[in-house]
Design an enzyme around this catalytic site. Structure first.
Site, PDB file in Angstrom:
ATOM      1  N   SER A  45       2.714  38.780  44.006  1.00 31.66           N
ATOM      2  CA  SER A  45       2.716  39.364  42.674  1.00 31.66           C
ATOM      3  C   SER A  45       2.344  38.318  41.622  1.00 31.66           C
ATOM      4  CB  SER A  45       4.084  39.990  42.414  1.00 31.66           C
ATOM      5  OG  SER A  45       3.979  40.887  41.363  1.00 31.66           O
ATOM      6  N   LYS A  47      -0.877  35.778  41.740  1.00 37.41           N
ATOM      7  CA  LYS A  47      -1.870  35.439  40.713  1.00 37.41           C
ATOM      8  C   LYS A  47      -2.011  33.918  40.686  1.00 37.41           C
ATOM      9  CE  LYS A  47       0.366  38.992  37.720  1.00 37.41           C
ATOM     10  NZ  LYS A  47       0.005  40.260  38.227  1.00 37.41           N
ATOM     11  N   TRP A  97       0.666  50.015  40.499  1.00 34.32           N
ATOM     12  CA  TRP A  97       0.696  49.096  39.345  1.00 34.32           C
ATOM     13  C   TRP A  97      -0.179  47.866  39.609  1.00 34.32           C
ATOM     14  CZ3 TRP A  97       1.796  49.719  34.516  1.00 34.32           C
ATOM     15  CH2 TRP A  97       2.198  48.661  33.704  1.00 34.32           C
ATOM     16  N   HIS A 150       5.532  47.646  46.418  1.00 29.61           N
ATOM     17  CA  HIS A 150       5.455  46.265  45.959  1.00 29.61           C
ATOM     18  C   HIS A 150       6.483  45.386  46.675  1.00 29.61           C
ATOM     19  CE1 HIS A 150       4.002  43.427  43.041  1.00 29.61           C
ATOM     20  NE2 HIS A 150       5.226  43.145  42.619  1.00 29.61           N
TER      21      HIS A 150
HETATM   22  C1  GTR Z   1       5.395  43.056  36.826  1.00 30.75           C
HETATM   23  C2  GTR Z   1       4.079  42.655  36.238  1.00 30.75           C
HETATM   24  C3  GTR Z   1       3.074  42.503  37.353  1.00 30.75           C
HETATM   25  C4  GTR Z   1       3.593  41.705  38.497  1.00 30.75           C
HETATM   26  C5  GTR Z   1       5.060  41.952  38.779  1.00 30.75           C
HETATM   27  C6  GTR Z   1       5.723  40.895  39.647  1.00 30.75           C
HETATM   28  O1  GTR Z   1       6.367  43.304  35.891  1.00 30.75           O
HETATM   29  O2  GTR Z   1       3.682  43.651  35.348  1.00 30.75           O
HETATM   30  O3  GTR Z   1       1.880  41.947  36.839  1.00 30.75           O
HETATM   31  O4  GTR Z   1       3.366  40.358  38.282  1.00 30.75           O
HETATM   32  O5  GTR Z   1       5.813  42.008  37.632  1.00 30.75           O
HETATM   33  O6  GTR Z   1       5.488  39.704  39.489  1.00 30.75           O
HETATM   34  O7  GTR Z   1       6.542  41.307  40.481  1.00 30.75           O
END
Ligand code: GTR
Length: 354
Positions: free
Chosen positions: A191, A195, A284, A319
């Site tokens: 996540s 990045k 997402w 996720h």
């Molecule tokens: C969320 C964010 C995502 C992703 C995620 C994470 O809130 O919007 O871009 O990075 O967190 O890191 O689990």
């Protein structure tokens, strides 16, 4: 039937002066242009390199329950005019090595179960972990007074770049350890950590294999191809402005004017190994957009004659940095580093119309 539009992505093969890439020898120069376009604007640039980096061994112990590994706690010390340090933890399998490494920066999340750890070790790899939030806290720090920020006055890098810098400093240390195979270091993150690992791999050629899991917006996703319910530039900069460079938000609503998209980051890994792992239910994180950046970057790998070095893998579910994601990465490593027959297919398009 798709109800959203695929917009053309900025071209990877044309130099800024309008000339086309002719041969693979042209790639390093174009790769640098891609990085120059994306790293300062999106991520605020990378933090400066320290004069030197050293690793201080703090402790070693044996961990029988984890494949009889050695657990080493190490301090990574980056020397500026004064030292900045953070901790690196290594689990090293028994035997003389040298071993490939999987470096994960997400210690803050503690998602790596004993089962995953044992699998990394069983396959003869070192598991190296650090806590990226030691370098830049994952909270808004408007006056840049904590972590690495005070060591680099006048800079504009955001937290993602600081985290990527953390990977680079770990590589400084790892490449100097005799039990590490310096030519077989993989980085991974999940996540927001994905990045960071993608940015780290794009910007450091010492990293043999770059991997990112469910990295989405600002990672493997795509600003010009937002799948249903995916995170947009406005969403992410609205909630996490400190992850990015100071001017990135100027492009909210003008995404098609961005001089890059996330395929630039993927392509900058070429010709080195790249694997992104995605979850079909993690809307997402824009799994459909990740396919678009994959296809675009794959053209570069194809042009360089190394198409098998880029992979993407989708699983069902949401996720998470799951055991299945880790096993996929380990399988990809075994295939690429050890020549074993791959178990998975690394270029499946789950969105292909039947
Ligand atoms: C969320 C964010 C995502 C992703 C995620 C994470 O809130 O919007 O871009 O990075 O967190 O890191 O689990």
């Amino acid at each position: 039937m798709s109800t959203y539009t695929v917009r053309a992505l900025p071209d990877l093969f044309t130099f800024r002066d309008g000339a086309r890439i002719q041969r693979s020898g042209d790639w390093p120069r174009r790769r640098q242009e891609l990085l120059d376009a994306i790293v300062p604007l999106e991520y605020g640039g990378l933090p400066p390199k320290p004069h030197t980096t050293r690793g201080e061994e703090l402790h070693t112990s044996a961990v029988r329950r984890l494949e009889s590994a050695h657990y080493i706690t190490c301090r990574v010390v980056a020397e500026f005019d004064r030292p900045f340090s953070f901790l690196l933890y290594l689990l090293v399998p028994p035997g003389p090595g040298p071993f490939p490494v999987v470096l994960n920066g997400d210690a803050c999340w503690s998602y790596v179960t004993d089962e995953i750890t044992a699998e990394v070790l069983r396959r003869g790899n070192i598991l190296a972990q650090f806590n990226r939030v030691e370098i830049a806290a994952d909270v808004r720090d408007a006056d840049r007074s904590s972590g690495l920020y005070p060591f680099a006055a006048g800079t504009t890098f955001g937290a993602l770049a600081a985290w990527a810098w953390g990977y680079h400093r770990c590589i400084d240390v790892l490449t100097n350890l005799e039990f590490v195979n310096a030519a077989q270091i993989a980085v991974v993150g999940h996540s927001r950590g994905g990045k960071a690992s993608l940015l780290a791999g794009a910007t450091d050629e010492r990293i043999a294999l770059t991997s990112a899991n469910d990295s989405g917006c600002g990672g493997a996703g795509c600003y010009r191809f937002q799948g249903p319910n995916s995170e947009t530039l406005a969403d992410i900069v609205g909630r996490f402005p400190y992850w990015f460079g100071p001017s990135f938000g100027d492009y909210i609503g003008r995404e098609t004017e961005l001089p890059f998209d996330q395929h630039f980051l993927k392509a900058a890994v070429a010709p080195r190994l790249l694997l992104t792992t995605e979850a079909l239910g993690d809307l997402w994180a824009n799994p459909t957009g990740a396919w678009q950046t994959h296809e675009a970057a794959r053209e570069v790998y194809r042009f360089l004659g190394v198409e098998a070095r880029i992979g993407i893998w989708y699983r069902e579910g949401g996720h998470a940095h799951s055991q299945a994601d880790w096993e996929t990465l380990l399988d990809f490593m075994d295939w690429q580093f050890r020549g074993t027959q791959p178990i998975f297919q690394y270029d499946q398009n789950p969105f292909a119309e039947a």
